[in-house]
Design a protein around this motif. Structure first.
Motif, PDB file in Angstrom:
ATOM      1  N   THR A 123       0.971  -1.149   0.032  1.00 50.34           N
ATOM      2  CA  THR A 123       0.048  -0.173  -0.103  1.00 50.34           C
ATOM      3  C   THR A 123       0.734   1.162   0.026  1.00 50.34           C
ATOM      4  OG1 THR A 123      -1.706  -1.199   1.100  1.00 50.34           O
ATOM      5  CG2 THR A 123      -1.965   1.254   1.069  1.00 50.34           C
ATOM      6  N   ARG A 126       2.054   1.867  -3.744  1.00 53.84           N
ATOM      7  CA  ARG A 126       0.903   2.575  -4.335  1.00 53.84           C
ATOM      8  C   ARG A 126       0.780   4.042  -3.817  1.00 53.84           C
ATOM      9  NH1 ARG A 126      -5.200   0.214  -3.673  1.00 53.84           N
ATOM     10  NH2 ARG A 126      -6.286   1.863  -4.737  1.00 53.84           N
ATOM     11  N   THR A 127       0.759   4.197  -2.618  1.00 54.75           N
ATOM     12  CA  THR A 127       0.660   5.591  -2.237  1.00 54.75           C
ATOM     13  C   THR A 127       1.719   6.452  -2.648  1.00 54.75           C
ATOM     14  OG1 THR A 127      -0.732   4.653  -0.135  1.00 54.75           O
ATOM     15  CG2 THR A 127       0.245   7.016  -0.070  1.00 54.75           C
ATOM     16  N   ASP A 129       3.663   6.140  -5.184  1.00 55.30           N
ATOM     17  CA  ASP A 129       3.324   6.249  -6.749  1.00 55.30           C
ATOM     18  C   ASP A 129       2.347   7.419  -6.943  1.00 55.30           C
ATOM     19  OD1 ASP A 129       3.349   5.951  -9.460  1.00 55.30           O
ATOM     20  OD2 ASP A 129       2.161   4.061  -9.535  1.00 55.30           O
ATOM     21  N   ALA A 130       1.452   7.428  -6.339  1.00 58.27           N
ATOM     22  CA  ALA A 130       0.164   8.155  -6.464  1.00 58.27           C
ATOM     23  C   ALA A 130       0.921   9.586  -6.054  1.00 58.27           C
ATOM     24  CB  ALA A 130      -0.813   7.968  -5.532  1.00 58.27           C
ATOM     25  N   ALA A 131       1.434   9.878  -5.046  1.00 59.66           N
ATOM     26  CA  ALA A 131       2.093  11.036  -4.550  1.00 59.66           C
ATOM     27  C   ALA A 131       3.035  11.555  -5.208  1.00 59.66           C
ATOM     28  CB  ALA A 131       2.361  11.020  -3.089  1.00 59.66           C
ATOM     29  N   SER A 157       1.801  -0.584  -8.928  1.00 47.96           N
ATOM     30  CA  SER A 157       2.645   0.542  -8.958  1.00 47.96           C
ATOM     31  C   SER A 157       4.155   0.194  -8.657  1.00 47.96           C
ATOM     32  CB  SER A 157       2.459   1.498  -7.416  1.00 47.96           C
ATOM     33  OG  SER A 157       1.199   2.314  -7.900  1.00 47.96           O
ATOM     34  N   HIS A 160       6.226   0.626 -11.814  1.00 48.96           N
ATOM     35  CA  HIS A 160       6.308   1.707 -12.280  1.00 48.96           C
ATOM     36  C   HIS A 160       7.407   2.949 -11.501  1.00 48.96           C
ATOM     37  CE1 HIS A 160       2.699   0.704 -14.622  1.00 48.96           C
ATOM     38  NE2 HIS A 160       1.997   0.889 -13.619  1.00 48.96           N
ATOM     39  N   ASN A 237      -2.011   3.580  11.540  1.00 50.27           N
ATOM     40  CA  ASN A 237      -1.305   2.532  10.727  1.00 50.27           C
ATOM     41  C   ASN A 237      -0.237   3.270  10.092  1.00 50.27           C
ATOM     42  OD1 ASN A 237      -1.597   1.904   7.681  1.00 50.27           O
ATOM     43  ND2 ASN A 237      -1.813   0.129   8.827  1.00 50.27           N
ATOM     44  N   GLY A 239       0.811   2.804   6.856  1.00 50.62           N
ATOM     45  CA  GLY A 239       0.383   3.378   5.545  1.00 50.62           C
ATOM     46  C   GLY A 239      -0.334   4.565   5.614  1.00 50.62           C
ATOM     47  N   ILE A 240      -1.322   4.541   6.458  1.00 54.14           N
ATOM     48  CA  ILE A 240      -1.969   5.932   6.690  1.00 54.14           C
ATOM     49  C   ILE A 240      -1.196   7.050   7.004  1.00 54.14           C
ATOM     50  CG2 ILE A 240      -4.234   6.902   7.905  1.00 54.14           C
ATOM     51  CD1 ILE A 240      -5.433   4.502   6.554  1.00 54.14           C
ATOM     52  N   GLY A 243       0.795   8.236   3.807  1.00 56.37           N
ATOM     53  CA  GLY A 243      -0.168   8.692   2.913  1.00 56.37           C
ATOM     54  C   GLY A 243      -0.468  10.277   3.268  1.00 56.37           C
ATOM     55  N   ILE A 244      -0.800  10.391   4.811  1.00 55.53           N
ATOM     56  CA  ILE A 244      -0.797  11.909   5.122  1.00 55.53           C
ATOM     57  C   ILE A 244       0.192  12.820   5.085  1.00 55.53           C
ATOM     58  CG2 ILE A 244      -1.366  13.241   7.341  1.00 55.53           C
ATOM     59  CD1 ILE A 244      -3.200  10.730   8.110  1.00 55.53           C
TER      60      ILE A 244
ATOM     61  N   ARG B 126     -10.088   3.205  12.898  1.00 50.74           N
ATOM     62  CA  ARG B 126      -8.790   3.608  13.971  1.00 50.74           C
ATOM     63  C   ARG B 126      -8.416   5.096  13.416  1.00 50.74           C
ATOM     64  NH1 ARG B 126      -3.014   0.349  13.090  1.00 50.74           N
ATOM     65  NH2 ARG B 126      -2.041   1.651  14.459  1.00 50.74           N
ATOM     66  N   ILE B 229      -3.503  12.635  -8.477  1.00 50.73           N
ATOM     67  CA  ILE B 229      -2.671  11.331  -8.564  1.00 50.73           C
ATOM     68  C   ILE B 229      -1.583  11.924  -9.374  1.00 50.73           C
ATOM     69  CG2 ILE B 229      -2.297   9.190  -9.779  1.00 50.73           C
ATOM     70  CD1 ILE B 229      -4.196   9.034  -7.308  1.00 50.73           C
ATOM     71  N   TYR B 230      -0.310  12.200  -8.778  1.00 50.57           N
ATOM     72  CA  TYR B 230       0.909  12.744  -9.673  1.00 50.57           C
ATOM     73  C   TYR B 230       1.481  11.848 -10.282  1.00 50.57           C
ATOM     74  CZ  TYR B 230      -0.295  16.637  -6.332  1.00 50.57           C
ATOM     75  OH  TYR B 230      -0.966  17.589  -5.905  1.00 50.57           O
ATOM     76  N   GLY B 231       1.527  10.336  -9.794  1.00 52.19           N
ATOM     77  CA  GLY B 231       2.157   9.250 -10.799  1.00 52.19           C
ATOM     78  C   GLY B 231       1.206   8.470 -11.469  1.00 52.19           C
ATOM     79  N   SER B 233      -0.020   5.342 -10.330  1.00 48.72           N
ATOM     80  CA  SER B 233      -1.028   4.613 -10.032  1.00 48.72           C
ATOM     81  C   SER B 233      -2.492   5.114 -10.273  1.00 48.72           C
ATOM     82  CB  SER B 233      -0.901   4.433  -8.535  1.00 48.72           C
ATOM     83  OG  SER B 233      -1.084   5.631  -7.939  1.00 48.72           O
ATOM     84  N   LEU B 236      -5.886   5.630  -5.109  1.00 50.49           N
ATOM     85  CA  LEU B 236      -5.612   5.359  -3.727  1.00 50.49           C
ATOM     86  C   LEU B 236      -6.168   4.347  -3.039  1.00 50.49           C
ATOM     87  CD1 LEU B 236      -4.839   9.277  -2.644  1.00 50.49           C
ATOM     88  CD2 LEU B 236      -3.001   7.105  -2.557  1.00 50.49           C
ATOM     89  N   ILE B 240      -6.244   4.901   2.925  1.00 51.27           N
ATOM     90  CA  ILE B 240      -5.284   6.005   2.864  1.00 51.27           C
ATOM     91  C   ILE B 240      -6.005   7.408   2.292  1.00 51.27           C
ATOM     92  CG2 ILE B 240      -3.340   6.598   1.315  1.00 51.27           C
ATOM     93  CD1 ILE B 240      -2.617   4.285   3.048  1.00 51.27           C
ATOM     94  N   ILE B 244      -5.915  10.952   4.552  1.00 53.36           N
ATOM     95  CA  ILE B 244      -5.403  12.261   3.962  1.00 53.36           C
ATOM     96  C   ILE B 244      -6.389  13.183   4.109  1.00 53.36           C
ATOM     97  CG2 ILE B 244      -4.706  13.589   1.943  1.00 53.36           C
ATOM     98  CD1 ILE B 244      -3.536  10.509   1.049  1.00 53.36           C
TER      99      ILE B 244
END
Lengths: 251, 251
Positions: A123, A126-127, A129-131, A157, A160, A237, A239-240, A243-244, B126, B229-231, B233, B236, B240, B244
């Motif tokens: 995750t 993937r995050t 990559d998105a960011a 991801s 990539h 978590n 991963g969270i 992401g933040i 959570r 989404i900058y990449g 993927s 999200l 996640i 955010i």
């Protein structure tokens, strides 16, 4: 048309071994499964070596299979090389890429220290990559990025984005020498992430699910950040949290 | 000291049924497993009905067990009422709480439409707790919040935060009547989340892993947001995205 009927075929036995980290490390190969992942992998040049298809599967028209070995196989074969209970009828053999930080000159990085859960690693890739992160660096103690569960969680991801296994202590030194700030995540000696301005270049360092980032690494960072907890939960978590922070820091 | 030796004991059979949603819905009870979760649940008044302990388990001193039935049991019993492969030696029977929005007058909410993965639901509960959200509303099609996997992923937040199953369409109407803006998440007809100012009161609406939020609900929101989404993927993970956005929106 190549066709393999028996799970006892020597090539099948070789592929099956790729479900273990030992064999993946030895050969530099790994398996991916499912139409979506194979489609994503085929978008990248010279990543996929072979595609193994169930005899009753149809190849989607958008699949770019020029120069790639295509093998049809009995369902027993696909089952033998799958780590899931219900194989999806397509598996591919991929090549691990050797990438170094020098090759890519990254401006935005995610460094991961000893995160063990494959879903969390996947995750986060993937995050990242998105960011728009340029590379993910996995330190010691992280789940193997070529573990099938990690790959599934990346949703493609991993094909990539460069994912590099390295020594985080060395990486932190090298980034700071290049003028890239490294932000750790910690509960003590840390500032609230909202106090940090957006930046063009940065590395974010996150750590183990229970222990957080190793103290020895935290002592080397440019600054350590925390995410305030407003309710009764003890933590977020990993991963969270990643992401933040990635979306907060990036410009 | 109460002691149950056989997994065939009628009470054990009753508890075991609580691993099914049907029985949980019928009885209003559910099971939780493991020392950390039981400790968290015991912090809330009249939530835990009974604690079932392995015969060789020791009760941690911080456990508040006044007025709670404590039963020791053979390991076979704990195994019978566990959904994991390696039971942790402690299980508790809890009472579902009947909470309505009127009871709590929430200012910050997370609304979840048809998210099916228990890990995603649990992680979002959570995260909502961490972000100081007052209540989580689960619409139709969501995983049951009393599913053992959801509870594990909440890490105890499910005991501290009201989690209400309800009709999201009605909830959106009611929140907007009370002047609370409802932000949907969507790829079309949406603005980048960074354009939205922090607010004292809001509801965030997230949706199904594959389909997103139902169109009929998106058409009723105050505004719909997207995360750029900058990449490469495609999207999200929903948990996640919720993390955010909750941390971005809250003041």
């Amino acid at each position: 048309m190549k066709y393999i009927e028996s799970a006892k075929n020597p090539r099948v036995k070789q592929w099956k071994k790729l479900l273990t980290k030992k064999e993946r490390d030895k050969t530099g190969r790994y398996l991916i499964e499912g139409f979506h992942l194979v489609e994503e992998a085929l978008k990248e040049a010279s990543l996929v070596q072979a595609v193994i298809l169930s005899e009753d599967a149809e190849v989607p028209v958008q699949f770019k299979l020029e120069g790639i070995e295509v093998i049809y196989a009995a369902n027993d074969v696909l089952k033998a090389i799958s780590d899931t209970e219900t194989p999806q009828g397509i598996t591919a053999v991929c090549e691990q890429r050797e990438v170094t930080l020098e090759d890519i000159d990254p401006q935005k990085l995610l460094l991961i220290d000893a995160v063990q859960d494959p879903g969390n690693i996947g995750t986060m890739i993937r995050t990242a990559d998105a960011a728009g992160i340029d590379a993910v660096i996995l330190g010691e103690g992280c789940a193997d990025p070529y573990n099938p569960k990690v790959i599934r969680s990346t949703q493609g991801s991993i094909f990539h984005l460069p994912v590099i296994k390295s020594d985080l202590s060395d990486i932190i030194d090298s980034l700071q020498n290049r003028g890239i700030p490294v932000y750790g995540t910690a509960l003590e000696n840390a500032v609230s992430f909202e106090k940090v301005e957006k930046v063009q270049s940065f590395a974010l360092l996150v750590g183990n699910e229970g222990q957080g980032v190793a103290k020895q690494l935290l002592s080397k960072t440019t600054q350590n950040l925390y995410i305030p907890i407003y309710g009764k939960s003890e933590s977020l978590n990993v991963g969270i949290a990643a992401g933040i922070l990635l979306y907060h820091l990036r410009k």
